[in-house]
Design a protein around this motif. Sequence first.
Motif, mmCIF file in Angstrom:
data_model
loop_
_atom_site.group_PDB
_atom_site.id
_atom_site.type_symbol
_atom_site.label_atom_id
_atom_site.label_comp_id
_atom_site.label_asym_id
_atom_site.label_seq_id
_atom_site.Cartn_x
_atom_site.Cartn_y
_atom_site.Cartn_z
ATOM 1 N N ASN A 1 -89.147 67.917 -49.162
ATOM 2 C CA ASN A 1 -89.024 67.478 -50.547
ATOM 3 C C ASN A 1 -90.410 67.098 -51.052
ATOM 4 O O ASN A 1 -91.042 66.175 -50.537
ATOM 5 N N GLN A 2 -90.913 67.831 -52.037
ATOM 6 C CA GLN A 2 -92.254 67.554 -52.531
ATOM 7 C C GLN A 2 -92.366 66.164 -53.164
ATOM 8 O O GLN A 2 -93.433 65.545 -53.115
ATOM 9 N N ARG A 3 -91.290 65.677 -53.733
ATOM 10 C CA ARG A 3 -91.309 64.313 -54.278
ATOM 11 C C ARG A 3 -91.483 63.290 -53.155
ATOM 12 O O ARG A 3 -92.179 62.288 -53.313
ATOM 13 N N HIS A 4 -90.798 63.543 -52.039
ATOM 14 C CA HIS A 4 -90.947 62.648 -50.893
ATOM 15 C C HIS A 4 -92.346 62.760 -50.297
ATOM 16 O O HIS A 4 -92.908 61.768 -49.809
ATOM 17 N N ASN A 5 -92.911 63.944 -50.330
ATOM 18 C CA ASN A 5 -94.284 64.115 -49.844
ATOM 19 C C ASN A 5 -95.254 63.201 -50.592
ATOM 20 O O ASN A 5 -96.172 62.618 -50.004
ATOM 21 N N ALA A 6 -95.036 63.084 -51.905
ATOM 22 C CA ALA A 6 -95.915 62.229 -52.708
ATOM 23 C C ALA A 6 -95.778 60.763 -52.284
ATOM 24 O O ALA A 6 -96.779 60.028 -52.235
ATOM 25 N N VAL A 7 -94.556 60.338 -51.960
ATOM 26 C CA VAL A 7 -94.331 58.960 -51.522
ATOM 27 C C VAL A 7 -95.064 58.681 -50.216
ATOM 28 O O VAL A 7 -95.606 57.584 -49.994
ATOM 29 N N LEU A 8 -95.089 59.691 -49.344
ATOM 30 C CA LEU A 8 -95.705 59.533 -48.024
ATOM 31 C C LEU A 8 -97.180 59.943 -48.002
ATOM 32 O O LEU A 8 -97.780 60.026 -46.925
ATOM 33 N N ASP A 9 -97.746 60.226 -49.178
ATOM 34 C CA ASP A 9 -99.143 60.659 -49.272
ATOM 35 C C ASP A 9 -99.405 61.933 -48.475
ATOM 36 O O ASP A 9 -100.491 62.114 -47.880
ATOM 37 N N GLN A 10 -98.433 62.822 -48.460
ATOM 38 C CA GLN A 10 -98.578 64.121 -47.809
ATOM 39 C C GLN A 10 -98.958 65.164 -48.862
ATOM 40 O O GLN A 10 -98.695 64.989 -50.051
ATOM 41 N N PRO A 11 -99.573 66.268 -48.457
ATOM 42 C CA PRO A 11 -99.853 67.344 -49.414
ATOM 43 C C PRO A 11 -98.559 67.839 -50.062
ATOM 44 O O PRO A 11 -97.492 67.806 -49.440
ATOM 45 N N ALA A 12 -98.651 68.298 -51.281
ATOM 46 C CA ALA A 12 -97.468 68.738 -52.011
ATOM 47 C C ALA A 12 -96.737 69.858 -51.283
ATOM 48 O O ALA A 12 -95.499 69.925 -51.326
ATOM 49 N N ASP A 13 -97.473 70.740 -50.595
ATOM 50 C CA ASP A 13 -96.833 71.885 -49.946
ATOM 51 C C ASP A 13 -96.456 71.602 -48.489
ATOM 52 O O ASP A 13 -96.148 72.521 -47.731
ATOM 53 N N TYR A 14 -96.482 70.331 -48.073
ATOM 54 C CA TYR A 14 -96.113 69.987 -46.701
ATOM 55 C C TYR A 14 -94.635 70.301 -46.482
ATOM 56 O O TYR A 14 -93.776 69.909 -47.284
ATOM 57 N N LEU A 15 -94.325 71.025 -45.414
ATOM 58 C CA LEU A 15 -92.959 71.494 -45.161
ATOM 59 C C LEU A 15 -92.080 70.496 -44.430
ATOM 60 O O LEU A 15 -90.938 70.813 -44.094
ATOM 61 N N GLY A 16 -92.566 69.285 -44.200
ATOM 62 C CA GLY A 16 -91.766 68.295 -43.511
ATOM 63 C C GLY A 16 -91.890 68.439 -42.005
ATOM 64 O O GLY A 16 -92.394 69.451 -41.482
ATOM 65 N N PRO A 17 -91.391 67.451 -41.252
ATOM 66 C CA PRO A 17 -91.583 67.440 -39.799
ATOM 67 C C PRO A 17 -90.869 68.561 -39.053
ATOM 68 O O PRO A 17 -91.301 68.939 -37.959
ATOM 69 N N VAL A 18 -89.799 69.121 -39.596
ATOM 70 C CA VAL A 18 -89.063 70.178 -38.886
ATOM 71 C C VAL A 18 -89.630 71.549 -39.210
ATOM 72 O O VAL A 18 -89.991 72.324 -38.312
ATOM 73 N N LEU A 19 -89.735 71.895 -40.470
ATOM 74 C CA LEU A 19 -90.226 73.222 -40.848
ATOM 75 C C LEU A 19 -91.695 73.421 -40.514
ATOM 76 O O LEU A 19 -92.139 74.553 -40.265
ATOM 77 N N SER A 20 -92.480 72.346 -40.527
ATOM 78 C CA SER A 20 -93.886 72.509 -40.177
ATOM 79 C C SER A 20 -94.045 72.916 -38.712
ATOM 80 O O SER A 20 -95.007 73.603 -38.350
ATOM 81 N N LYS A 21 -93.091 72.514 -37.871
ATOM 82 C CA LYS A 21 -93.114 72.928 -36.453
ATOM 83 C C LYS A 21 -92.408 74.265 -36.239
ATOM 84 O O LYS A 21 -92.662 74.953 -35.251
ATOM 85 N N ASN A 22 -91.498 74.603 -37.164
ATOM 86 C CA ASN A 22 -90.696 75.816 -37.017
ATOM 87 C C ASN A 22 -90.662 76.572 -38.346
ATOM 88 O O ASN A 22 -89.625 76.638 -39.018
ATOM 89 N N PRO A 23 -91.767 77.137 -38.763
ATOM 90 C CA PRO A 23 -91.815 77.801 -40.078
ATOM 91 C C PRO A 23 -90.828 78.959 -40.215
ATOM 92 O O PRO A 23 -90.407 79.285 -41.337
ATOM 93 N N ASP A 24 -90.431 79.576 -39.107
ATOM 94 C CA ASP A 24 -89.468 80.683 -39.178
ATOM 95 C C ASP A 24 -88.059 80.214 -39.500
ATOM 96 O O ASP A 24 -87.170 81.035 -39.738
ATOM 97 N N TRP A 25 -87.847 78.900 -39.481
ATOM 98 C CA TRP A 25 -86.510 78.371 -39.800
ATOM 99 C C TRP A 25 -86.274 78.293 -41.309
ATOM 100 O O TRP A 25 -85.163 78.004 -41.748
ATOM 101 N N ALA A 26 -87.279 78.551 -42.098
ATOM 102 C CA ALA A 26 -87.156 78.393 -43.550
ATOM 103 C C ALA A 26 -86.511 79.618 -44.190
ATOM 104 O O ALA A 26 -86.577 80.731 -43.659
ATOM 105 N N ILE A 27 -85.872 79.382 -45.339
ATOM 106 C CA ILE A 27 -85.417 80.500 -46.163
ATOM 107 C C ILE A 27 -86.329 80.593 -47.381
ATOM 108 O O ILE A 27 -86.871 79.592 -47.858
#
Length: 942
Positions: free
Chosen positions: A537-563
């Motif tokens: 969630n890009q809105r949540h990324n802003a709360v956590l001071d993460q880059p806007a395009d950060y895929l979160g803790p699961v997808l960042s480790k497993n990019p092939d899991w995304a649709i």
Amino acid sequence: MSKQLTPLIGDLTRVKSNPIDLKTIVVSTLIGLLLNSLPWLPAASAQTVQLGVVKSRDNQGHWSGITERLHSIGVNYCIVDLTEVKKASDFHNTNLLFLPNVEFLHPKQFQALQEWIAQGGKVIVTGPTGLLSKPDIRKQLRELLGAYWGFAMTQPSILHPSPDSNQKWVQDTGITGIIQGGTLIPTDLNSTTAAVWSQVDKPPAVVTSNNATFFGWRWGIDRVAPAEVDSAWLRAALGRYDVQVTDVNVTDAQLTSDSSTSSQSSDHSPQHCGNIETTIAQKQVETEDAESGNNTDASAKPTNSRLAPSPKPAKAPPPRYRRRILTLKQATAMERELENLIGRFESALLRADAANSNLNLSTGAAIEQFVTAGAKQVSETSEETTDETDSATYSAIEALNQARVGLENYRRAVARREYQKASQLWMTARNTLWENYPIDRKLAQSEIRAIWLDRGTIVKAKSEKDLAKIFDKLATAGFHTIFFETVNASYTIYPSAIAPEQNPLVEGWDPLEAAVKLAHERGMELHAWVWMFAAANQRHNAVLDQPADYLGPVLSKNPDWAILDNEKRVFHKRTRKAFLDPANPEVRDYLTKLLEEIASRYEVDGIQLDYIRYPFQDPKAGHTFGYGKAAREQFQELTGVDPIEIDPRNQKLWRQWTDFRIKQIDTLVKSVSQMLRQKRPDLIISAAVFPMPREDRLQKIQQNWEDWASRGEIDLMVPMTYALETEELQKLAQPWLKKSSLSSALVLPGIRLLNLPDIVAVDQIQLLRDLPAPGYALFAVENLNDNLRGILTRTQGEQEATTEIQVPYRQPFLTAAERYQALQQEWSFMLANNQIVIGEPDLSDWGQQADTLSLLLNRLADKPSMMSLLSAQLSMSSFRTRFQTWMFGQSVEQPYQVQVWDNRLETIQRLLRYGERTLKNRPLAGRETATNEVDITEGLDP
């Protein structure tokens, strides 16, 4: 400066240009001062008159304006709390009472006032005094006061001393002004019209009698009369009774100059008449007290610190709630809206009156007393009600009558195509109901009351101690099911061995563990609310001071899991969320293990599946989703076609692609449901779903939730029926509540509080209580303000948290019996008040069948079995078949209320069907061992 010199200073100022008047005033005043100072003479009457100002439920909303005016006059007074008045001695040492805008008197209060006046007391009254009291009280008040409020004037008017009156106190008022008042009707030969309105027939505006001075307007309200006019007339009336008043500026100066030497307390606020001698009323103290909501009267009763503040009157509606008619079609829709609001208001009032009436008769017994004794005996059983309840009831009845008149006037204006006038009439009628909604006492029946406890509120808590305060407030407000945000955008709220990362804003403690403990200590259920496929969630990324395009803790480790969408974007362009691919076996395995961990490690009472769908798409606009690596490979293997190449206009292939995605969601729901039921048979599984029409929903988000319900995979469907208007909520919720194919699950509509006025939230809850719904769910705690919480505490809450709360889906049969008992209570109340329109032999037949059904439902609740369930179901079916016939005459008088009763019978039938499923799948406790409640609702899908 002596207080006795104050009148002299004022008179000197007014007549300084007239030496004759000046001489007269000086001489007479000095003589008066000399006489008053002589020790062998009794004190002047001005010093012996004790003024008591009556504070009641009716004038508490205008108390600040009342006290400001009293302050400006500079009069010594004490406060009489009307709720404490039961006998004449409760007026204490007062011999003059001021009753500003006291519209309701309980019989005991009237009797006390009558006895007090008989002992020599005098009164000043304003506005429609006693208008909301019972008829016999109103009649006796007319005789006691020598006049009564006849009717409100449609236009403001100026009042003048009556040309036929020689009452000097009126001539000395010194001020006239424009006032929105009413016409008074003198009732006694000794009554005198002291002032009249400046209209053709000169109707009475002020009437005096031996006992009373009656002002024909509501005193102390800026929109009714200017403050200086109010103050001038009360000052004059006090002069009629020789009550001394002072120039407030001199008094304030005196108080200031004496502050260093006087033994007086620095708090000059008026006190309760029964405790200490009164002091000068001070504007600052009274105004600050009224604004803060605190009561500094000596009579104030201690409040429960856990209770929310008293509900405030509804404010003017925000812009979207102001309507303007443009077409006849719109006018017709608005007419229906107002009719429905009147129906909901009347339904809520009936439930409140019945619930607080102490009527516990069977329908047959109520009918017997109704027939044989004209309802007299039954009415007497409900006589013991409080002053506050009576006052609220009569205010509500008056509002209801005004709204009905407003509706008729609206129809006439529309018929004449006077749309501007019709719009104003419509808004006035609606606001009258909103401002008088019965929100002062218990009116809720046995129902599911759930609320989402969101991540933001949890994060702000920071500790179990802070979280406990939230649970205390929710328990006191009557909630028994908490949907606790446990997984959000792939972050868990607890330290997980499955998920890669706990929410960093709650590191160092386990909010889920604390929440389960806190909920169970208060007899509440805790359901883990889990985001399923929404993984970033890009809105949540802003709360956590993460880059806007950060895929979160699961997808960042497993990019092939995304649709991806059809333009190969991961984040949805509108919601700015990224989703896991439901077709990926690794994704399904991960989510299954995550749910298993929650159910195994924590004693949660339920699991709620949120974001159990694909992202929103619009095939017609060329925006589609679902093109994960696994999905594309699987579909191509099945059909030989890469789905990203399919044009939505190719109906056959597009249908196959849509069905494929629907199946992926269905498969996960089925598998996790089976896993959770095997691991925790007592676990309640719910899903937050969209209430869109089926075909539209399958095309846009592939959420096939009707089938989940019909197959028994989900216990509680929570459609997110979010709407800013009650009529829109009805359009969204009613189709699903009436859908028979969903009867094996309970359907619990959701209400979103964001941007929703408090009174509209109350109205929406009432709508769901009138529809065949088992309860409601509110989104979310972060939007539950203190005022709304106070209303809920009064209407559905408990004074203390308890572990004895019943949860409807844990005890569907007990809930069915309790809800039917509430129905019978309403019928008994209406019979007692001669409001049932049913003749013989239908009346007796109805009573007999109603009591038979009650017996069978109670038997089922006590000892659940398939045999007792079948008997209750057959009796209910027979009863509903004949109900409309019995209620034919009643439906002419009250069509909305009869439909509500039928809806509640339908809810009971649905509870029986739900109980049948649970009876087969897991044992149910009988009435004597029932403990917990269960609720399931939705999460937030923007």
